[in-house]
Design a protein around this motif. Structure first.
Motif, mmCIF file in Angstrom:
data_model
loop_
_atom_site.group_PDB
_atom_site.id
_atom_site.type_symbol
_atom_site.label_atom_id
_atom_site.label_comp_id
_atom_site.label_asym_id
_atom_site.label_seq_id
_atom_site.Cartn_x
_atom_site.Cartn_y
_atom_site.Cartn_z
ATOM 1 N N THR A 163 0.856 -1.185 0.000
ATOM 2 C CA THR A 163 0.000 0.000 0.000
ATOM 3 C C THR A 163 0.890 1.233 0.000
ATOM 4 O OG1 THR A 163 -1.784 -1.090 1.218
ATOM 5 C CG2 THR A 163 -1.722 1.315 1.287
ATOM 6 N N ILE A 164 0.589 2.176 -0.893
ATOM 7 C CA ILE A 164 1.308 3.448 -0.945
ATOM 8 C C ILE A 164 0.334 4.548 -0.580
ATOM 9 C CG2 ILE A 164 2.564 5.085 -2.389
ATOM 10 C CD1 ILE A 164 3.540 2.722 -4.057
ATOM 11 N N TYR A 165 0.637 5.287 0.478
ATOM 12 C CA TYR A 165 -0.186 6.413 0.908
ATOM 13 C C TYR A 165 0.460 7.712 0.429
ATOM 14 C CZ TYR A 165 -2.923 3.575 4.226
ATOM 15 O OH TYR A 165 -3.760 2.655 4.813
ATOM 16 N N ARG A 166 -0.365 8.566 -0.168
ATOM 17 C CA ARG A 166 0.064 9.905 -0.556
ATOM 18 C C ARG A 166 -0.903 10.914 0.074
ATOM 19 N NH1 ARG A 166 3.474 9.707 -5.207
ATOM 20 N NH2 ARG A 166 3.517 7.659 -6.206
ATOM 21 N N PRO A 167 -0.416 12.032 0.547
ATOM 22 C CA PRO A 167 -1.326 13.051 1.079
ATOM 23 C C PRO A 167 -2.190 13.632 -0.039
ATOM 24 C CG PRO A 167 0.907 13.906 0.952
ATOM 25 C CD PRO A 167 0.998 12.440 0.638
ATOM 26 N N LYS A 168 -3.479 13.803 0.246
ATOM 27 C CA LYS A 168 -4.388 14.305 -0.780
ATOM 28 C C LYS A 168 -4.332 15.826 -0.905
ATOM 29 C CE LYS A 168 -8.404 14.456 2.340
ATOM 30 N NZ LYS A 168 -9.774 13.921 2.582
ATOM 31 N N ALA A 169 -3.729 16.463 0.072
ATOM 32 C CA ALA A 169 -3.627 17.923 0.069
ATOM 33 C C ALA A 169 -2.321 18.323 0.738
ATOM 34 C CB ALA A 169 -4.818 18.535 0.814
ATOM 35 N N ALA A 170 -1.936 19.578 0.538
ATOM 36 C CA ALA A 170 -0.772 20.091 1.247
ATOM 37 C C ALA A 170 -1.093 20.185 2.735
ATOM 38 C CB ALA A 170 -0.381 21.466 0.704
ATOM 39 N N GLY A 171 -0.067 19.991 3.546
ATOM 40 C CA GLY A 171 -0.286 20.083 4.980
ATOM 41 C C GLY A 171 0.878 19.519 5.760
ATOM 42 N N LEU A 172 0.635 19.251 7.027
ATOM 43 C CA LEU A 172 1.648 18.701 7.919
ATOM 44 C C LEU A 172 1.301 17.253 8.222
ATOM 45 C CD1 LEU A 172 1.925 21.649 10.478
ATOM 46 C CD2 LEU A 172 3.419 21.196 8.521
ATOM 47 N N ILE A 173 2.231 16.337 7.932
ATOM 48 C CA ILE A 173 2.054 14.960 8.360
ATOM 49 C C ILE A 173 2.642 14.836 9.765
ATOM 50 C CG2 ILE A 173 2.707 12.560 7.994
ATOM 51 C CD1 ILE A 173 2.557 12.987 5.042
ATOM 52 N N ILE A 174 1.793 14.443 10.702
ATOM 53 C CA ILE A 174 2.202 14.297 12.099
ATOM 54 C C ILE A 174 2.199 12.809 12.430
ATOM 55 C CG2 ILE A 174 1.782 14.982 14.478
ATOM 56 C CD1 ILE A 174 2.256 17.337 12.585
ATOM 57 N N PRO A 175 3.372 12.199 12.609
ATOM 58 C CA PRO A 175 3.406 10.763 12.936
ATOM 59 C C PRO A 175 2.867 10.493 14.340
ATOM 60 C CG PRO A 175 5.560 11.578 12.210
ATOM 61 C CD PRO A 175 4.713 12.762 12.503
ATOM 62 N N ASP A 176 2.325 9.299 14.527
ATOM 63 C CA ASP A 176 2.013 8.848 15.874
ATOM 64 C C ASP A 176 3.312 8.796 16.671
ATOM 65 O OD1 ASP A 176 1.777 6.449 17.934
ATOM 66 O OD2 ASP A 176 -0.268 7.088 17.492
ATOM 67 N N PRO A 177 3.288 9.172 17.938
ATOM 68 C CA PRO A 177 4.529 9.168 18.735
ATOM 69 C C PRO A 177 5.246 7.824 18.764
ATOM 70 C CG PRO A 177 2.812 10.367 19.878
ATOM 71 C CD PRO A 177 2.160 9.737 18.691
ATOM 72 N N ALA A 178 4.503 6.733 18.553
ATOM 73 C CA ALA A 178 5.140 5.411 18.573
ATOM 74 C C ALA A 178 5.924 5.115 17.303
ATOM 75 C CB ALA A 178 4.080 4.324 18.783
ATOM 76 N N VAL A 179 5.684 5.899 16.238
ATOM 77 C CA VAL A 179 6.395 5.673 14.966
ATOM 78 C C VAL A 179 7.685 6.486 15.012
ATOM 79 C CG1 VAL A 179 6.289 5.820 12.453
ATOM 80 C CG2 VAL A 179 4.222 5.290 13.759
ATOM 81 N N THR A 180 8.739 5.861 15.465
ATOM 82 C CA THR A 180 10.018 6.538 15.685
ATOM 83 C C THR A 180 11.047 6.124 14.646
ATOM 84 O OG1 THR A 180 10.848 4.790 17.123
ATOM 85 C CG2 THR A 180 9.549 6.545 18.155
ATOM 86 N N ASP A 181 12.137 6.877 14.588
ATOM 87 C CA ASP A 181 13.235 6.524 13.692
ATOM 88 C C ASP A 181 13.829 5.170 14.078
ATOM 89 O OD1 ASP A 181 14.156 7.584 16.066
ATOM 90 O OD2 ASP A 181 15.656 8.894 15.164
ATOM 91 N N ARG A 182 13.842 4.850 15.358
ATOM 92 C CA ARG A 182 14.378 3.555 15.796
ATOM 93 C C ARG A 182 13.466 2.410 15.357
ATOM 94 N NH1 ARG A 182 19.096 1.752 16.529
ATOM 95 N NH2 ARG A 182 19.564 3.718 17.598
ATOM 96 N N LEU A 183 12.157 2.604 15.412
ATOM 97 C CA LEU A 183 11.218 1.589 14.953
ATOM 98 C C LEU A 183 11.401 1.330 13.461
ATOM 99 C CD1 LEU A 183 8.748 -0.100 16.050
ATOM 100 C CD2 LEU A 183 7.313 1.675 15.031
ATOM 101 N N ALA A 184 11.585 2.395 12.682
ATOM 102 C CA ALA A 184 11.829 2.238 11.248
ATOM 103 C C ALA A 184 13.153 1.535 10.994
ATOM 104 C CB ALA A 184 11.801 3.600 10.567
ATOM 105 N N PHE A 185 14.158 1.850 11.798
ATOM 106 C CA PHE A 185 15.481 1.242 11.644
ATOM 107 C C PHE A 185 15.433 -0.266 11.902
ATOM 108 C CE2 PHE A 185 19.604 -0.092 13.350
ATOM 109 C CZ PHE A 185 20.482 0.407 12.394
ATOM 110 N N GLU A 186 14.633 -0.687 12.873
ATOM 111 C CA GLU A 186 14.572 -2.109 13.221
ATOM 112 C C GLU A 186 13.924 -2.939 12.119
ATOM 113 O OE1 GLU A 186 12.555 -1.945 16.916
ATOM 114 O OE2 GLU A 186 14.349 -1.391 18.071
ATOM 115 N N GLY A 187 12.983 -2.379 11.372
ATOM 116 C CA GLY A 187 12.419 -3.055 10.216
ATOM 117 C C GLY A 187 11.596 -4.293 10.519
#
Length: 335
Positions: free
Chosen positions: A247-271
């Motif tokens: 699934t590929i998500y794209r923003p439908k409008a300009a704005g600010l994407i605010i990640p959930d606090p649990a979605v961290t750089d370390r979580l992405a790094f762990e994969g």
């Protein structure tokens, strides 16, 4: 050890300022015969980190007395895009990774090409034609953390991807006019390393990229030592017929994407697959302060191939998230 690589410029054309557009080439020759491994980065001008740092660390780390073969490295493939932190080449608006046209191509006689096509021609003739294996480094740009090794069904490409020792692999096919399709056309075995982005966990990503590349080189018998066995790897199939697995998500409008606090750089790094975060982020209208869009985890267990990990400004239609179904992925267990 001291960097013993040689350095030269590959000329492309002359810019309106009178300066020369040229590509930087580093060549590290080993003391023993062997294949030629090509390393490239910044095909997209906004993807400098950690890619450039990985190539620099490798050129400093590899001991030419132990090296069988040669390493050729171009740390910046698109200087014009890099100068403006632009994914595309500002001069002609092209995506450089769509400028490698394979023959035959039906067209009018046009001896001189656009700037992107001229860069692609130099990369083809002065780089790809001189190498046997290729690792092309990418990242999530300035605001996304990417995590995947792209490879094809070719056995050598598969073996290189496995040896990079990342937990997420993306089985793909190279599309016409891509850098990697031209490499494949010339018989060069290629993988694409999508590592990190935004400067987040920079040292960790550089260390991972360097360790992965050195392990690939041991797999290719370019360096001595035992090949480090891979961990459990999730292989996402991105070939035709498997579209529902991603699934590929794209923003439908300009704005600010605010990640959930649990979605961290370390979580992405762990994969690793995530199952505990129902909404990865939201799109906020900065003017009326309303939530315009929510980005939900689309699967029971979701793999984050590319994700926003810090609040970022976005424009309509740009990449927001690339997600895959962990339960649909093939699992290669630890060796």
């Amino acid at each position: 050890m001291k960097n013993t690589a040689t350095f030269e410029w590959l000329p492309v054309t002359t810019l309106p300022t009178g300066s020369e557009l040229r590509l930087p080439l580093h060549i590290l020759k080993g003391s023993k015969p062997g294949p030629v491994l090509g390393l490239t980065a910044v095909l997209h001008g906004n993807e400098a980190f950690p890619s450039i740092g990985i190539i620099r660390a490798l050129l400093e780390q590899i001991d030419p007395t132990e090296l069988a073969g040669t390493v050729m490295a171009i740390p910046v493939c698109n200087p014009l895009g890099f100068a403006e932190l632009s994914r595309h080449t500002p001069t002609d608006g092209m995506n450089l990774n769509a400028a490698f046209f394979l023959p035959p191509r039906a067209e009018h006689a046009e001896p001189v090409k656009t700037v992107s096509e001229q860069i692609a021609g130099v990369l083809t003739d002065s780089f790809l034609r001189r190498i046997n294996y290729h690792i092309d480094f990418h990242s999530g740009g300035t605001s996304i953390s990417a995590h995947m090794i792209e490879f094809t069904a070719d056995p050598e490409s598969t073996a290189m991807a496995r040896a990079f020792n990342m937990p997420i692999l993306l089985k793909d096919i190279w599309m016409p006019s891509q850098f990697w399709a031209m490499a494949e056309h010339l018989g060069v075995k290629t993988i694409v390393a999508e590592l990190g982005g935004g400067g987040l966990l920079y040292n960790d990503w550089v260390a991972r990229g360097m360790a992965g590349t050195l392990n690939v080189m041991r797999k290719l018998d370019m360096l001595p030592g035992a090949v480090v066995p891979p961990p459990r790897q999730y292989v996402v199939n991105n070939t035709p017929g498997h579209e529902a697995d991603m699934t590929i998500y794209r923003p439908k409008a300009a704005g600010l994407i605010i990640p959930d606090p649990a979605v961290t750089d370390r979580l992405a790094f762990e994969g690793q697959p995530i199952a505990h975060i129902p909404v990865l982020g939201t799109l906020l209208n900065p003017y009326d302060l309303t939530v315009q869009q929510t980005f939900e985890a689309p699967y029971a267990r979701t793999l984050m191939l590319a994700t926003r990990v810090v609040p970022t400004w976005c424009v309509p239609g740009e990449f927001g998230y690339i997600l895959a179904d962990a339960d649909a992925a093939e699992v290669w267990e630890e060796e």
